[in-house]
Design a protein around this motif. Structure first.
Motif, PDB file in Angstrom:
ATOM      1  N   UNK A  71      23.579  -4.764  -4.093  1.00 37.76           N
ATOM      2  CA  UNK A  71      22.799  -3.658  -3.545  1.00 37.76           C
ATOM      3  C   UNK A  71      23.283  -2.288  -4.008  1.00 37.76           C
ATOM      4  N   UNK A  72      24.607  -2.113  -4.079  1.00 38.31           N
ATOM      5  CA  UNK A  72      25.134  -0.750  -4.200  1.00 38.31           C
ATOM      6  C   UNK A  72      25.995  -0.483  -5.431  1.00 38.31           C
ATOM      7  N   UNK A  73      26.569  -1.508  -6.035  1.00 38.51           N
ATOM      8  CA  UNK A  73      27.366  -1.299  -7.247  1.00 38.51           C
ATOM      9  C   UNK A  73      26.529  -1.596  -8.493  1.00 38.51           C
ATOM     10  N   UNK A  74      26.041  -2.829  -8.578  1.00 43.06           N
ATOM     11  CA  UNK A  74      25.212  -3.199  -9.732  1.00 43.06           C
ATOM     12  C   UNK A  74      23.783  -2.672  -9.592  1.00 43.06           C
ATOM     13  N   UNK A  75      23.357  -2.408  -8.366  1.00 40.57           N
ATOM     14  CA  UNK A  75      21.978  -1.997  -8.053  1.00 40.57           C
ATOM     15  C   UNK A  75      20.988  -2.974  -8.703  1.00 40.57           C
ATOM     16  N   UNK A  76      21.323  -4.255  -8.637  1.00 38.53           N
ATOM     17  CA  UNK A  76      20.436  -5.302  -9.139  1.00 38.53           C
ATOM     18  C   UNK A  76      19.442  -5.739  -8.080  1.00 38.53           C
ATOM     19  N   UNK A 144      24.276  16.596  -6.392  1.00 36.04           N
ATOM     20  CA  UNK A 144      25.245  15.888  -5.548  1.00 36.04           C
ATOM     21  C   UNK A 144      25.516  14.468  -6.023  1.00 36.04           C
ATOM     22  N   UNK A 145      24.507  13.832  -6.580  1.00 37.58           N
ATOM     23  CA  UNK A 145      24.652  12.435  -6.973  1.00 37.58           C
ATOM     24  C   UNK A 145      24.315  11.474  -5.850  1.00 37.58           C
ATOM     25  N   UNK A 146      24.785  11.790  -4.658  1.00 41.93           N
ATOM     26  CA  UNK A 146      24.545  10.957  -3.477  1.00 41.93           C
ATOM     27  C   UNK A 146      24.738  11.829  -2.252  1.00 41.93           C
ATOM     28  N   UNK A 147      23.865  11.691  -1.243  1.00 39.24           N
ATOM     29  CA  UNK A 147      23.988  12.510  -0.040  1.00 39.24           C
ATOM     30  C   UNK A 147      23.160  11.916   1.080  1.00 39.24           C
ATOM     31  N   UNK A 193      18.413   3.822  -1.417  1.00 42.91           N
ATOM     32  CA  UNK A 193      19.445   3.790  -0.386  1.00 42.91           C
ATOM     33  C   UNK A 193      20.770   3.386  -1.025  1.00 42.91           C
ATOM     34  N   UNK A 194      21.833   4.115  -0.696  1.00 40.24           N
ATOM     35  CA  UNK A 194      23.164   3.802  -1.209  1.00 40.24           C
ATOM     36  C   UNK A 194      23.966   3.055  -0.134  1.00 40.24           C
ATOM     37  N   UNK A 206      23.182   7.040   2.839  1.00 40.46           N
ATOM     38  CA  UNK A 206      22.975   8.179   1.948  1.00 40.46           C
ATOM     39  C   UNK A 206      21.935   7.792   0.888  1.00 40.46           C
ATOM     40  N   UNK A 207      21.503   8.779   0.150  1.00 38.46           N
ATOM     41  CA  UNK A 207      20.454   8.568  -0.844  1.00 38.46           C
ATOM     42  C   UNK A 207      20.942   8.982  -2.227  1.00 38.46           C
TER      43      UNK A 207
END
Length: 392
Positions: A71-76, A144-147, A193-194, A206-207
């Protein structure tokens, strides 16, 4: 379409397909989270815990960390508000089809609703101001990259404005413009979604910005969504496909025609549909048990559920809005429900006598689930009567 002459597809055969194709029979479990998401077409993600519990029930080696990586590292895996206006986690490769087939339509409705609410319950908003605010949010995220939504409110003050909804009614509530606008940008495929701030059970995300997906023609995308559904859930009725997708009957029939779907007789006289060449029998898997979470794709895969769920068990397992709670399965049928207590114990109840072998298999699955959960405690977002009773 004429009904195929191969003979009716009995309920037992449908349950065999369910066990094999939805990766619930142990011999069919997957090595990777992405395989699971593709096998079930999409993992329900309205409740943050469901993605993890559904995936781990189908993995050879259950691991919350593996789901987090996807979900959050590979975003696969990508979460999209799509079929039936439900949040699904789908593979990155499939996401452009889901976006074109369902998410964009949802986003257009969400935008119209937000503009209507801004006009009724806030001041100084217009379509032009909403567009300017969206651009400002995307610019802030690029920096920001992510917030979180709250962090973005420091850069774009309009996000901090609120709407007072249902004034004077028992359910009167304030909604932030920011929460609605970020969900809209996610539906449109501009942000994702992060990793949540907190545990994997948290729904506070965060987004981050995302690159645009490849363009897919809507008709082609709808056919691909239905093709995958038939491959995983077929045979199903036209009503099943319409319910699962949330599309109009015309859209469903067009997709089925594009796929040249084949009609088959189902037990009880209903007409089902399968992909061409999928009319034959599937071998019965070895007897299997599973403890599946609330909103699992298996229990939410069809509108007509009588072949795997007794009508008399529905009130205990579903809430009043039709959300399924945690279920116990034996060889393709829902035979009970389960819950986790505050001390971590996984408890369950069967609705019928399924035999000593089945009881032992269910107990083994409860032990497996409790083992990988460890110190984590899961309470479904939509609680059902049996889950409340068992967890008390």
């Amino acid at each position: 379409m004429a009904i195929n002459g191969a003979g009716p597809v009995g309920d037992g055969q449908r349950r065999a397909r369910l066990g094999r194709r939805l990766l619930l029979a142990p011999e069919g479990r997957a090595a990777r989270v992405e395989e699971v998401a593709d096998a079930v077409v999409g993992l329900h993600a309205t409740d943050a815990a469901t993605v993890y519990l559904s995936a781990c029930a189908r993995l050879r080696e259950p691991s919350a960390a593996a789901v987090e990586r996807a979900l959050y590292d590979d975003v696969s895996l990508v979460k999209l508000l799509s079929m039936r206006r439900t949040l699904f986690a789908v593979t990155e490769e499939f996401a452009p089809y889901v976006s074109a087939a369902a998410a964009r339509q949802i986003a257009a409705k969400e935008r119209a609703t937000l503009l209507k609410h801004l006009g009724e319950f806030a001041e100084g908003w217009s379509e032009a101001r909403l567009a300017r605010t969206e651009r400002a949010v995307l610019e802030a995220l690029a920096v920001r990259g992510e917030a979180t939504t709250a962090e973005l409110g420091a850069d774009v003050p309009a996000l901090r404005e609120t709407m007072l909804m249902a004034v004077g009614k028992p359910y009167e509530a304030k909604q932030s413009v920011g929460s609605r606008l970020l969900r809209l940008l996610a539906s449109d495929g501009h942000v994702r979604r992060c990793r949540p701030r907190g545990s994997w059970l948290s729904s506070s995300y965060p987004w981050a910005p995302v690159a645009p997906w490849p363009e897919v023609p809507v008709r082609e995308a709808k056919a691909e969504v239905v093709r995958r559904w038939l491959a995983a859930y077929g045979p199903g009725t036209v009503e099943d496909v319409k319910w699962w997708t949330g599309w109009t009957l015309g859209e469903v029939r067009r997709a089925l025609a594009d796929l040249e779907a084949v009609e088959v007789a189902l037990e009880g006289g209903a007409v089902g549909l399968v992909l061409p060449g999928d009319e034959g029998a599937v071998a019965e898997p070895e007897p299997w048990a599973a403890l599946l979470p609330a909103l699992d794709p298996a229990v939410m895969g069809w509108r007509g559920r009588g072949w795997y769920l007794r009508p008399e068990d529905v009130p205990a397992l579903f809430d009043r809005a039709g959300n399924a709670g945690p279920t116990v399965w034996w060889c393709g049928r829902v035979v009970g429900g389960w819950a986790q207590r505050a001390d971590g114990e996984v408890v369950w109840r069967l609705f019928e006598d399924v035999g000593a072998g089945a009881v032992a298999a269910v107990a083994a699955q409860a032990e497996r689930l409790a083992g990988w959960l460890g110190e984590v405690r899961v309470t479904p977002r939509f609680r059902t009567p049996l889950e409340r009773e068992l967890s008390a």
